[in-house]
Structures are given as C-alpha cells and as structure tokens.
Design a protein around this motif. Structure first.
Motif: not given
Length: 281
Positions: A238-259
């Motif tokens: 659960n902690m891993g999924e929460a962290r991955l979700g946070k990471l994806i949101n940060l990447l999207l906010q920086n328009n890093r779609i490929e990442d």
C-alpha cells in the motif's frame, strides 16, 4: 557490517532467540539450551597493542550457558552481511580474549568457547576463507607446526525448509524471509506467524534490506497492529502504491509524459525518480 551488525544484535540478544539459534543450527533442532540457562557476558575485552597501548575490541553477542552452578560453554555470535576475508583472524582474536578472561578470573576449569557467524547475504554464499591457514602467510617448512583455526559460518539465506522448521522463535520468520528473498528479490511475505519481538524484527529487516519503510511501519504501529509478516507486506504494498501515485502526479505536473511510462514499468528508473523528487523508496 557496522550498523547492520548492531541492528541484528538487538533481536539475537534476546535469550529466547539466541537459544533458538544455537539449538537450531548447532544442535540440529535438539532443545538443549534454554533461555533461562543463558547469562550475558561483557562483549568488550582489552588487549595490549603496539608500544603496550591498551585497545578494546567488541564482539556482537556473548553469552554463558550454565545450569545452576555448572558452566557448560561460552557462545559468541557474529553477524555478517558481506563475506570478510580475515574473519578467521577476527574470531581467533575474540575467542582467545574470552579464554584469557577465564584465566584472569581463575576458573578451576575453563569452559569451551564457540563462536558462530550468521551470514545474511542473499547474492552469493559465503565465499571467503573459513580457516586461519588460508589467510596467513606460512613460510615453507613451517606448515605442520602452525596451528590452524576454523570458523563456523551459517548461510542463513540458503537454509533448507527442514533446517528452518527447527526454529521456534522469531528467528524462524527472519530465516524464512531471507531464504525467499534470495530466490525472489521482489518477494512479498504471506507468513501469518505472530512476531513476538516486532520492533526488533522490523528494524533488522529495514537495515538488512535497505528498505526504510519497515522503520516507518514502527512509527505507525499505533494506527494498526503489524505483528505478522503478511500484514507488514500488505502495508508495504500500500505504501509503495501511494508513493508511485505521488511520483506520477509530480511527473505529470512537470509534463514528463515519457518518464511517467518509465516509472510505471522500469524499477530502476522509478528509483531514480524517487531520489530526484525526494520521495523515500
């Protein structure tokens, strides 16, 4: 070694765990040593070095095995996460200091000293020397006159199911974890065995695996009881999924779609991004 040794000592220093390790590994499952028969002995000893300067050396754990007034043996336990070439020299120094201490205390009959090495590595079995003669230079013609010294190393991650079944304490949970971790780096435990020393087991796993989430679980224990490995594993997922979700949101906010795509499928890339954004993996 270092911090890892200290962390492991917290668990193995409990008499029930220490006795269980000795019974399981040394006595092949026979219940000869009881927790009540063990007494702590100082892990520090002093010796003279160059220019007669006094030096201290400290072992991981040392205990005296006795019943009433009868002393049977002194057990030492050393914990390793990496193979060490000069381990025979280290153990010889420890055991020699323990024998010398018995002479200084003027025991009528010194007891045997036995030191075992618990090796927790999962990448490879212990591949360094286990005999003194293999790590020292012996001039030609002196071989038969130089005494050898053998150390006993137990490869915890390579124990068989039969050997693991001999344990009765939390060490059974630990040994089972490392065996499965060796076979599968992404192993998620489904062990429902209740952990007696929860804090010590989780601290050990945190240090040995480098996964700080085990330590975080300790801080959250009041929010829920994580006293079995399957509940711990579920929480880690659960902690891993929460962290991955946070990471994806940060990447999207920086328009890093490929990442975002890389983070979803590439474990090493995900670790890199976690570090970049200060997210603990």
């Amino acid at each position: 070694m270092g911090e890892k040794d200290t962390t492991e000592k917290i668990l193995a220093d409990y008499n029930d765990v220490f006795a269980d390790i000795i019974n399981g590994l040394v006595f092949k499952g026979e219940q000869k040593v009881t927790p009540e028969s063990l007494e702590n002995i100082s892990t520090r000893s002093v010796y003279k070095g160059r220019k007669n300067k006094l030096h201290e050396q400290e072992r991981d754990i040392v205990k005296l095995w006795k019943e009433r007034d009868i002393e049977f043996a002194i057990y030492g336990m050393e914990n390793q996460t990496l193979p060490e070439k000069y381990m025979p020299l280290r153990i010889l120094g420890y055991d020699g200091a323990t024998y010398r201490s018995q002479l200084q205390k003027k025991r009528k009959r010194p007891v045997a000293v036995l030191t075992i090495v618990l090796y927790f590595g999962t990448d490879k079995m212990w591949d360094k020397p286990t005999h003194l003669k293999d790590v020292i230079y012996i001039p030609e013609g002196l071989g038969e006159y130089v005494n050898d010294y053998k150390i006993t190393v137990f490869n915890i991650a390579w124990l068989t199911e039969e050997e693991i079944a001999r344990f009765k304490s939390d060490f059974k949970i630990v040994a089972n974890f490392f065996v499965h971790k060796r076979k599968n780096k992404d192993y998620v435990s489904d062990d429902k065995t209740e952990i007696k020393h929860v804090d010590e087991v989780l601290k050990l796993l945190s240090t040995m695996t480098g996964d700080e989430r085990y330590e975080e679980i300790l801080a959250e224990k009041e929010k829920g009881e994580y006293n079995t490995m399957d509940t711990v594993a579920e929480h880690l997922v659960n902690m891993g999924e929460a962290r991955l979700g946070k990471l994806i949101n940060l990447l999207l906010q920086n328009n890093r779609i490929e990442d975002v795509k890389k983070a979803s499928v590439d474990k090493e890339a995900r670790k890199k991004f976690y570090k970049e954004f200060g997210i603990i993996d």
